[in-house]
Design a protein around this motif. Sequence first.
Motif, PDB file in Angstrom:
ATOM      1  N   VAL A 406      13.359  -7.115  65.706  1.00 33.61           N
ATOM      2  CA  VAL A 406      14.209  -6.547  64.651  1.00 33.61           C
ATOM      3  C   VAL A 406      15.315  -5.689  65.236  1.00 33.61           C
ATOM      4  O   VAL A 406      16.356  -5.481  64.607  1.00 33.61           O
ATOM      5  CB  VAL A 406      13.371  -5.726  63.653  1.00 33.61           C
ATOM      6  CG1 VAL A 406      12.401  -6.614  62.893  1.00 33.61           C
ATOM      7  CG2 VAL A 406      12.616  -4.588  64.359  1.00 33.61           C
ATOM      8  N   ALA A 407      15.092  -5.168  66.456  1.00 31.95           N
ATOM      9  CA  ALA A 407      16.102  -4.346  67.119  1.00 31.95           C
ATOM     10  C   ALA A 407      15.821  -4.377  68.618  1.00 31.95           C
ATOM     11  O   ALA A 407      14.916  -3.690  69.089  1.00 31.95           O
ATOM     12  CB  ALA A 407      16.075  -2.911  66.608  1.00 31.95           C
ATOM     13  N   TRP A 410      12.180  -4.446  70.103  1.00 36.50           N
ATOM     14  CA  TRP A 410      11.239  -3.991  69.082  1.00 36.50           C
ATOM     15  C   TRP A 410      10.924  -5.108  68.086  1.00 36.50           C
ATOM     16  O   TRP A 410      11.821  -5.778  67.588  1.00 36.50           O
ATOM     17  CB  TRP A 410      11.798  -2.801  68.306  1.00 36.50           C
ATOM     18  CG  TRP A 410      11.783  -1.520  69.084  1.00 36.50           C
ATOM     19  CD1 TRP A 410      12.835  -0.914  69.695  1.00 36.50           C
ATOM     20  CD2 TRP A 410      10.648  -0.694  69.331  1.00 36.50           C
ATOM     21  NE1 TRP A 410      12.423   0.250  70.302  1.00 36.50           N
ATOM     22  CE2 TRP A 410      11.087   0.412  70.099  1.00 36.50           C
ATOM     23  CE3 TRP A 410       9.299  -0.778  68.978  1.00 36.50           C
ATOM     24  CZ2 TRP A 410      10.228   1.420  70.520  1.00 36.50           C
ATOM     25  CZ3 TRP A 410       8.443   0.228  69.391  1.00 36.50           C
ATOM     26  CH2 TRP A 410       8.912   1.313  70.151  1.00 36.50           C
ATOM     27  N   TRP A 417       8.424  -3.374  57.657  1.00 36.53           N
ATOM     28  CA  TRP A 417       9.871  -3.285  57.841  1.00 36.53           C
ATOM     29  C   TRP A 417      10.579  -3.147  56.488  1.00 36.53           C
ATOM     30  O   TRP A 417      11.494  -2.328  56.344  1.00 36.53           O
ATOM     31  CB  TRP A 417      10.356  -4.511  58.589  1.00 36.53           C
ATOM     32  CG  TRP A 417      11.761  -4.422  59.103  1.00 36.53           C
ATOM     33  CD1 TRP A 417      12.827  -5.188  58.743  1.00 36.53           C
ATOM     34  CD2 TRP A 417      12.255  -3.516  60.101  1.00 36.53           C
ATOM     35  NE1 TRP A 417      13.955  -4.822  59.435  1.00 36.53           N
ATOM     36  CE2 TRP A 417      13.637  -3.790  60.282  1.00 36.53           C
ATOM     37  CE3 TRP A 417      11.666  -2.492  60.841  1.00 36.53           C
ATOM     38  CZ2 TRP A 417      14.426  -3.077  61.177  1.00 36.53           C
ATOM     39  CZ3 TRP A 417      12.453  -1.781  61.750  1.00 36.53           C
ATOM     40  CH2 TRP A 417      13.819  -2.082  61.898  1.00 36.53           C
ATOM     41  N   ARG A 456      17.656   3.007  67.398  1.00 30.80           N
ATOM     42  CA  ARG A 456      18.142   1.649  67.133  1.00 30.80           C
ATOM     43  C   ARG A 456      17.431   1.022  65.939  1.00 30.80           C
ATOM     44  O   ARG A 456      17.995   0.169  65.244  1.00 30.80           O
ATOM     45  CB  ARG A 456      17.969   0.775  68.369  1.00 30.80           C
ATOM     46  CG  ARG A 456      18.893   1.129  69.524  1.00 30.80           C
ATOM     47  CD  ARG A 456      18.585   0.290  70.744  1.00 30.80           C
ATOM     48  NE  ARG A 456      17.249   0.544  71.248  1.00 30.80           N
ATOM     49  CZ  ARG A 456      16.674  -0.168  72.214  1.00 30.80           C
ATOM     50  NH1 ARG A 456      17.317  -1.196  72.751  1.00 30.80           N
ATOM     51  NH2 ARG A 456      15.463   0.128  72.634  1.00 30.80           N
ATOM     52  N   LEU A 457      16.198   1.413  65.717  1.00 26.70           N
ATOM     53  CA  LEU A 457      15.464   0.894  64.560  1.00 26.70           C
ATOM     54  C   LEU A 457      16.094   1.375  63.259  1.00 26.70           C
ATOM     55  O   LEU A 457      16.163   0.621  62.281  1.00 26.70           O
ATOM     56  CB  LEU A 457      14.001   1.322  64.636  1.00 26.70           C
ATOM     57  CG  LEU A 457      13.194   0.711  65.788  1.00 26.70           C
ATOM     58  CD1 LEU A 457      11.880   1.466  65.985  1.00 26.70           C
ATOM     59  CD2 LEU A 457      12.924  -0.768  65.519  1.00 26.70           C
ATOM     60  N   ALA A 460      19.165  -0.668  62.619  1.00 23.60           N
ATOM     61  CA  ALA A 460      18.830  -2.028  62.190  1.00 23.60           C
ATOM     62  C   ALA A 460      18.385  -2.075  60.731  1.00 23.60           C
ATOM     63  O   ALA A 460      18.495  -3.117  60.077  1.00 23.60           O
ATOM     64  CB  ALA A 460      17.740  -2.602  63.092  1.00 23.60           C
TER      65      ALA A 460
END
Length: 595
Positions: A406-407, A410, A417, A456-457, A460
């Motif tokens: 997803v990122a 990760w 999510w 970063r999550l 995203a």
Amino acid sequence: MHVVATAGHVDHGKSTLVRALTGMEPDRLDEERRRGLTIELGYAWTSLPSGEPLAFVDVPGHERFLGTMLAGVGPVPAVVFVVAADEGWMPQSEEHLVALEALGVRHCLLVVTRSDLADPAPAIERSRARLDEALGKPGGGVAAVAVSGRTGQGLDELRRALDRLVAGLPRPDPGAAVRLWIDRTFSVTGSGTVVTGTLPAGTVSVGDELLLDGEPVRVRGLESLKRTRDTVSGVARVAVNLRGQDLPERGQALVAPGGWTYTESVDVRVAPVGAQPQEDPGLPRRLTVHVGSAAVTAEARHLGGRFVRLRLDRPVPLHLGDVLLLRDPGRDRSEVRVLAGAAVLDVRPRALRGRGAGRERAAQLETALPKPDPAGLDAAFALRVHRLLRAADLRAMGPAPEVPGVAGEWHADPDYWEESRRRLGEAARRYAERNPLEPAMPVEAARRALGLPDRRLVAALVGPPLTLAGGRIVARPAGLPGPVALAVERVKRELAARPFQAPEAGRLAELGLGPKELAAAVRAGSLLRVGEGIVLLPGADGRAAEVLSRLPQPFTVSQARRALGTTRRVAVPLLEHLDRAGLTERLDEVRRRCG
């Protein structure tokens, strides 16, 4: 190559059978030959009628050496179960069968020996019925052959039956992560340390770097069935010469770097043996865990139902789905009891805190298990348990990632999510309500609010109606609180008549427009900031450039100030703003021209 182990009651002819099939002596110790009793693991090999090489791991049958038997059987995919025709099913036959049941062994050939001394039919009938019941064989059940190691009767039929047994074994993956459980170690003059074991899958080559208890070691040489090799793929019996390494112990393992998780804590699903599965496995607090050739003392904590947390006395390299055998050594060391098998569900379980944490964990594992087959522990299962994992962590747990992350590296459970996306929207809206003058939520604040390990999550997760700009998340088009909006409207009315006469700081303060309120108005596009504390109407810079374009070119600050009808306090920062926007060009310390 194929590898099978023997199993069965003491003195029922396991070693004699291996000797008759291979022409080799599996008993390695003088004491074994003197007493006629297998004490240690023995090894021998032969070629089957099909030409396939077959190696045997010969195990002791005496109850005092059950741990040694388990070390030999643990890494092996199939078993030759030996029962003597003249004695039939015996106590250690049952003990070995219970161990095989706990280990999940399903590929088995029944061999009734000493058929020259008694009618083998009763032993075949009873033994096969018990094996079928315990090992859950579909269809016709376990195949059986009657032989005599002394006379050779039935050996040709046994060889053909062994061919059929190994033909039905699952094909190992040569690309799998290597884990070689060590069952024997010795030192060779001029070569150094040599370890042996059964390689169930994967490939080992000379020059490879492997890990031994987490420390890197180099493969100096390989040998399989007494032949020097450059490469060996599982299933195989293999001897590995290690460069510059002290003698390790049985139960340690050589593993591929990054391919396994070294862990001292695992959550497992227990499958009791010898009876219908119970809701509470009833395990003792201290027990012995067998996996591969390892035997590790552990502490058991019942979580709920058939779920248990095991805390091992030393780290062991494991994957999800590995099968452990749980054994109670008893107060008397000579009294041993196989309790259950256990499937590994988590090799990195979180700490349990608070009342009811164990029951909550058991419920989570039960919900995460795939239905109807709980054996399929893939990446999706790992993510249901952990919610977020890096690709490297997934590979070390066993299942390779099946879809893109997803990122970056990760990977996330899809349900988690989507829930995180919803929570981010709520967090951004709450932040805007609490901070009306600065409603855009910093990414770092969002990361902390959601408990995410990586910024970063957060990025995203951002999507309509959220937007991301300048490291901040906007939940909706920025608006202004009522008092600020009214003050801005008064500024706009004052600027309407004199568009370049920016209000003084005192006037702005009088209207209630401090630094935060002005910043909010600028972000909302209600005012244009051209310098510190200098605000004009939106679009005033374009109108100023149009006025200045009508001046003789180039022009000075004084000429610009008079043309715009403003003061030097406003003219200087306004001209610098126009320079930055490319609407004017500064020629020297005094003159500019329109761009």
